[in-house]
Design an enzyme around this catalytic site. Structure first.
Site, mmCIF file in Angstrom:
data_model
loop_
_atom_site.group_PDB
_atom_site.id
_atom_site.type_symbol
_atom_site.label_atom_id
_atom_site.label_comp_id
_atom_site.label_asym_id
_atom_site.label_seq_id
_atom_site.Cartn_x
_atom_site.Cartn_y
_atom_site.Cartn_z
ATOM 1 N N ASP A 43 -16.801 9.300 -29.254
ATOM 2 C CA ASP A 43 -18.002 8.687 -30.014
ATOM 3 C C ASP A 43 -17.824 8.966 -31.403
ATOM 4 O O ASP A 43 -16.901 9.454 -31.828
ATOM 5 C CB ASP A 43 -19.407 9.259 -29.514
ATOM 6 C CG ASP A 43 -20.512 8.426 -29.669
ATOM 7 O OD1 ASP A 43 -20.534 7.492 -30.536
ATOM 8 O OD2 ASP A 43 -21.633 8.530 -29.101
ATOM 9 N N ASP A 78 -25.354 -0.044 -28.153
ATOM 10 C CA ASP A 78 -26.337 1.122 -27.659
ATOM 11 C C ASP A 78 -27.560 0.096 -27.052
ATOM 12 O O ASP A 78 -28.462 0.578 -26.542
ATOM 13 C CB ASP A 78 -26.899 2.067 -28.676
ATOM 14 C CG ASP A 78 -26.086 3.175 -28.762
ATOM 15 O OD1 ASP A 78 -25.295 3.432 -27.928
ATOM 16 O OD2 ASP A 78 -26.094 3.920 -29.884
HETATM 17 C C1 DGJ Z 1 -24.257 6.925 -29.220
HETATM 18 C C2 DGJ Z 1 -23.443 6.412 -27.998
HETATM 19 O O1 DGJ Z 1 -23.410 5.019 -28.245
HETATM 20 C C3 DGJ Z 1 -24.454 6.508 -26.859
HETATM 21 O O2 DGJ Z 1 -24.185 5.914 -25.812
HETATM 22 C C4 DGJ Z 1 -24.377 8.135 -26.646
HETATM 23 O O3 DGJ Z 1 -23.318 8.578 -26.370
HETATM 24 C C5 DGJ Z 1 -25.022 8.819 -27.811
HETATM 25 N N1 DGJ Z 1 -24.131 8.328 -29.078
HETATM 26 C C6 DGJ Z 1 -24.733 10.203 -27.530
HETATM 27 O O4 DGJ Z 1 -24.976 11.141 -28.716
#
Ligand code: DGJ
Length: 744
Positions: A470, A536
Site C-alpha cells: 500500500d 477504495d
Molecule cells: C488503503 C487501501 O486502499 C485499503 O484497501 C486498506 O488497505 C487501507 N489502506 C489500510 O490502511
C-alpha cells in the site's frame, strides 16, 4: 519487420526506416544535422517504399510565413534549435543555466525480433517486433544521447531517450521527454481525471490550439491521467480512431498534448524533473521512462493492444488468479485471531483461494495514527505471532497474503524516533501530514536494506504468499534530508530496486500495487506487481466507471475487484448481491465483506458466483474485453470474449432507469463473425430468473421482463450479434444479468 527507404532532401540526405509489427507501422526519418523524427505511426501501411516516400513528402515541407526559413522538423526531442517554439522535449543546464542544444544524428541501427538488443527476462524484459536506435550528439554542449524506438508484437509503439554528459562540468537534466506525432484528424483530447474513490474517469474535449498539460506530482496521484492522447469527435468503445500513450513510470510524470497553429498535434510523455534533481557527472547517463502508445478504431481495439503487450511482461502472472478475500472492510483495525480465523473458515467455504490480512497487525498500529513503519508483528494483538493464522489459512487450502506500506511511517513510531533523518522533507521541518503519516526516504543509506530485511524475514517466517503493497499519501516536499535536493526520481528507482530484490529472493511471491485504492496504476509498477487495487470504492456503480477507465491500460486479470458488503462503506448505497457479484466477475475477483454477518442464503449465493467466476476467469483473464454500445449510459454491456472466440460472457448492467425504452436491443460484439452462437442467461443463483420474490438485498427482483428467447436461449451469428443484436431483458435499476455466448 523492418524496411528502409532512402531519399534525398533538398539539401541533405534523408534516410527513413519503416518499423512494422502487430499491425502497426512506424516511420522514422533522419537527416544528419537534426534529431530523428517519427513521421508516421498507426495502422500498418504496407511494405511499398513508395508509401514511405509519400509519408515523408507529406511531413511539413511547406514553410508557413513568419516562421524559420526551412521546414520545421518536430523531432523525437523537439528543440528550439530546430525552430520548435512549442513545449521543448529537451532542456539541459550547466552551472544552473540553460544551455543551447542542437542534436545531430550520428548513427542509426535497427532490426527485428531476432536481433533485439533488449533482454527477454528481468523486469524490463521486452518482446520487440521491430526496433531502431539513433545516436545523437551535440559536440558543443558536450552531450551524447540515444533515442530508442520499438514496435512490439502487439502493435504498441515505445520511445525513450538517454542523455550522457561528455563534459567535465555537471550536466543538469531539466527535461527529457520524447514526443510522438498524432494525426491532426484527431480533434479531441482524451485524458483521465479523478480523486480518491473515483479514479480514472475518461474525459474528452476539443483539442484547441495550445497545450493540455497533465503532469503527475506527488509520485502518486488519484488525479493522474493514466492515459493521454486524442480521438476523432464521437469516438467510442467500438468506433472512431483513437491514439493514446502512457508513461511507464511510478514517480512524477510530465505529459501533454500540444496543438500548434502550423498543423502539429503531438503527444509527449516522460518524467517530471525538478531543478537539480538530475545532475550528471562526466560519463553519467539519464534515461527517460518509456512512453508507450496505442491506436485503434474505438477504445476497445486500442486497449486490446495494451492488454496483449502487458500480458507479455515477465512479471505477468501465468497461473489462474486466486479468488481473494481481503479482511480490511470486514474488520478494519479490530484484528483478533478468533475473528479472523472464523472469517478465513467462511472464506474457504465460499471458494476463496487467497486470504489477505490487511493493515493493523504490526507495532503499535491500532489505528492509523501510530506504528506505521515498525514491521514487527504486534504482540498485543498476535501474542503467538501470525504463524497460527497463516497455518490455518494454508490448511484451509488458501494462500496467505499480508498488508505492508513499506514506503511510509507514522511520526509516532519506533522507526521515526530512531531515524528522523530517514523521513523525506526539508531539513528543518516535516511536510504536512496526510493520513497522519510521512514518507520514508528510500534513497537514504540503510532504508532499503531495513525494508528488505524486515519484509523478507516475515515472508520466510510466516509463510507469506502475497503482499498487498500500500501507499497512502502523496509525496509532498519530497526532499532528501541527508543529501539535500528533491528526491522523487531516486525514490522511484529505489522502490523498483527493492521490489526487484524481493522478487529475486522470493520468485513465487506475488505483489499487489495499492495506493489508497487506485493511486498508483502504471506500467512501471506492473513490471513488478501482479495486481492493482482498482479503488477504495467498491460500490459497483462507481466501480464500473473506474474499471472501464483502468482497462484502457490493464487487462482484466490485473485489476482487483471485490464483492463488497450490501451497503457500500464509501457511498452508503445498498445493492443486491447479484449486482455486486457481476460488477466484479471479469476482473481479479475478491471479496471484501464480513462474511460472519452474511446469512447462509447469501453465502450460498456468493459461493455460486465464486464457482461461476472460476469458469469465467478462463475467458476474461486471457481473452478480450469488449463493450456493447447502448443508446445511453443507463445500460452498460461489458463482455469478455475467449481468445479463440469459442465462448464469451456479457454482463448487462442497468445503472439507472432511462427515458428511452427500458430494454432495447443488446449488441454483443467481439465474437467470430462467421460463427453461430447460442446466447443464454446461465442459471447461476438468481441470474436467469424473472420476477421472482425479492433478492437478498430486499429490493425487488432483478428483471422486470424478459424477451421470448430468455428461457431457451437464442442462436445467431457473431456478425449478427455485433451489428444487429438481440432483444434484451428489462433489467431493474442497480441490477445486472449475465449472458453466455457459446459457439455451436
Ligand atoms: C488503503 C487501501 O486502499 C485499503 O484497501 C486498506 O488497505 C487501507 N489502506 C489500510 O490502511
Amino acid at each position: 519487420m523492418i524496411s528502409r527507404s532512402r531519399r534525398l532532401d533538398v539539401s541533405t540526405r534523408t534516410q527513413a526506416w519503416h518499423l512494422r509489427a502487430g499491425g502497426t507501422s512506424l516511420i522514422v526519418d533522419t537527416i544528419g544535422q537534426f534529431c530523428p523524427r517519427v513521421s508516421y505511426w498507426g495502422p500498418e501501411v504496407g511494405d511499398d517504399p513508395a508509401v514511405v516516400e509519400a509519408v515523408l513528402e507529406s511531413q511539413g515541407l511547406s514553410v508557413p510565413s513568419g516562421t524559420c526559413d526551412i521546414p520545421l522538423r518536430v523531432g523525437v526531442l523537439p528543440e528550439e534549435s530546430a525552430g520548435w517554439l512549442g513545449e521543448p522535449g529537451i532542456m539541459l543546464t550547466r552551472g544552473g543555466r540553460l544551455i543551447p542544444v542542437k542534436l545531430h544524428t550520428t548513427r542509426v541501427e535497427s532490426g527485428g525480433a531476432d536481433d533485439s538488443p533488449w533482454p527477454l527476462d528481468g523486469p524490463e524484459g521486452q518482446q520487440v517486433g521491430a526496433w531502431l536506435w539513433a545516436d545523437v550528439t551535440d559536440a558543443t554542449a558536450k552531450i551524447e544521447g540515444r533515442i530508442e524506438i520499438q514496435v512490439t508484437p502487439s502493435g504498441i509503439v515505445r520511445q525513450r531517450a538517454h542523455i550522457r554528459n561528455s563534459g567535465d562540468e555537471p550536466l543538469g537534466v531539466a527535461r527529457l521527454v520524447p514526443t510522438l506525432p498524432l494525426p491532426t484528424t484527431l480533434t479531441q483530447i482524451v485524458d483521465q481525471a479523478g480523486r480518491h474513490l473515483r479514479e480514472r474517469q475518461t474525459q474528452m474535449h476539443e483539442a484547441t490550439i495550445g497545450v493540455h498539460h497533465r503532469p503527475t506530482r506527488g509520485a502518486r496521484n488519484h488525479n493522474a491521467s493514466t492515459i493521454l492522447g486524442a480521438a476523432v469527435a464521437g469516438a467510442n468503445a467500438r468506433q472512431g480512431r483513437v491514439a493514446y500513450g502512457h508513461v511507464e513510470w511510478s514517480g512524477n510524470v510530465d505529459q501533454w498534448v500540444e496543438r500548434t497553429p502550423f498543423g502539429h498535434l503531438v503527444l509527449a510523455g516522460g518524467e517530471l524533473l525538478m531543478p537539480g534533481e538530475i545532475e550528471l557527472a562526466r560519463g553519467e547517463t539519464y534515461s527517460s521512462p518509456w512512453l508507450s502508445a496505442t491506436w485503434g478504431d474505438g477504445f476497445d481495439a486500442a486497449s486490446a493492444k495494451f492488454h496483449s503487450y502487458v500480458r507479455g511482461f515477465t512479471a505477468h502472472p501465468s497461473r489462474p488468479r486466486p479468488v481473494t478475500l481481503n479482511a480490511w472492510e470486514a474488520v478494519y483495525f479490530a484484528q483478533t485471531f478468533e475473528g479472523l480465523s472464523e472469517l478465513a473458515r467462511l472464506a474457504a467455504e465460499v471458494g476463496v483461494e487467497r486470504f489477505v490480512l490487511d493493515d493493523g497487525w504490526f507495532g503499535s498500529r491500532r489505528d492509523d495514527r501510530s506504528g506505521l513503519g515498525d514491521w514487527q508483528v504486534s504482540e498485543d494483538v498476535w501474542p503467538d505471532g501470525l504463524q497460527p493464522l497463516a497455518r490455518m489459512v494454508h490448511d484451509l487450502g488458501m494462500e496467505f497474503g499480508l498488508w505492508f506500506e513499506p514506503e511510509m511511517l507514522n511520526m509516532d513510531s519506533e522507526i521515526a524516533r530512531a531515524h528522523p533523518e530517514w523521513i523525506m522533507g526539508p531539513r528543518d521541518r516535516e511536510p504536512l501530514e496526510s493520513r497522519h503519516q510521512q514518507v520514508l526516504n528510500l534513497t537514504a543509506p540503510g532504508v532499503v536494506d531495513y525494508l528488505e530485511d524486515a519484509i523478507s524475514r516475515l515472508v520466510s517466517e510466516v509463510g507469506i504468499d502475497y503482499i498487498k503493497w500500500d501507499y497512502n499519501r502523496d509525496l509532498l516536499e519530497a526532499y532528501d534530508r541527508i543529501g539535500g535536493g528533491y528526491a522523487v526520481h531516486g525514490q522511484t528507482v529505489a522502490l523498483y530496486a527493492l521490489l526487484d530484490r524481493l522478487h529475486e529472493r522470493f520468485p513465487d511471491l506475488e505483489i499487489e500495487s495499492c495506493a489508497g485504492g487506485g493511486g498508483r496504476v502504471d506500467l512501471g509498477i506492473m513490471r513488478r506487481a501482479q495486481r492493482i487495487w482498482g479503488s477504495d470504492c467498491i460500490d459497483p456503480l462507481e466501480r464500473q466507471i473506474i474499471q472501464a477507465g483502468t482497462s484502457l491500460l490493464l487487462p482484466a486479470e490485473l485489476i482487483g475487484s471485490h464483492i463488497a458488503s450490501p451497503t457500500s462503506h464509501t457511498t452508503g448505497r445498498t445493492q443486491n448481491l447479484q449486482f455486486r457479484c457481476l460488477n466484479a466477475q471479469f476482473y481479479h475477483l475478491g471479496i471484501e465483506w464480513d462474511l460472519r454477518r452474511a446469512s447462509e442464503v447469501e453465502r450460498a449465493e456468493l459461493a455460486a458466483w465464486v464457482a461461476a467466476h472460476k469458469n469465467i476467469r478462463d475467458v476474461s483473464h486471457t481473452g478480450s474485453l469488449v463493450t456493447g454500445l447502448q443508446p445511453d449510459d443507463a445500460t452498460r454491456v461489458v463482455g469478455a470474449v475467449a481468445e479463440d472466440g469459442a465462448q464469451a460472457y456479457y454482463v448487462v448492467i442497468q445503472t439507472r432507469t432511462s427515458a428511452s425504452r427500458p430494454a432495447g436491443i443488446l449488441t454483443l460484439p467481439g465474437l467470430d463473425p462467421d460463427g453461430m452462437y447460442r446466447i443464454e442467461a446461465p442459471i447461476i443463483a438468481n441470474n436467469a430468473v424473472v420476477g421472482l420474490p425479492p433478492d437478498h438485498g430486499g429490493h425487488g427482483s432483478t428483471l422486470a421482463g424478459a424477451p421470448a428467447w430468455w428461457a431457451s436461449g437464442v442462436i445467431a451469428s457473431g456478425a449478427f450479434l455485433a451489428e444487429v443484436g438481440v432483444a434484451g431483458p428489462i433489467v431493474n435499476p442497480e441490477r445486472a444479468v449475465l449472458l453466455r455466448a457459446t459457439r455451436l
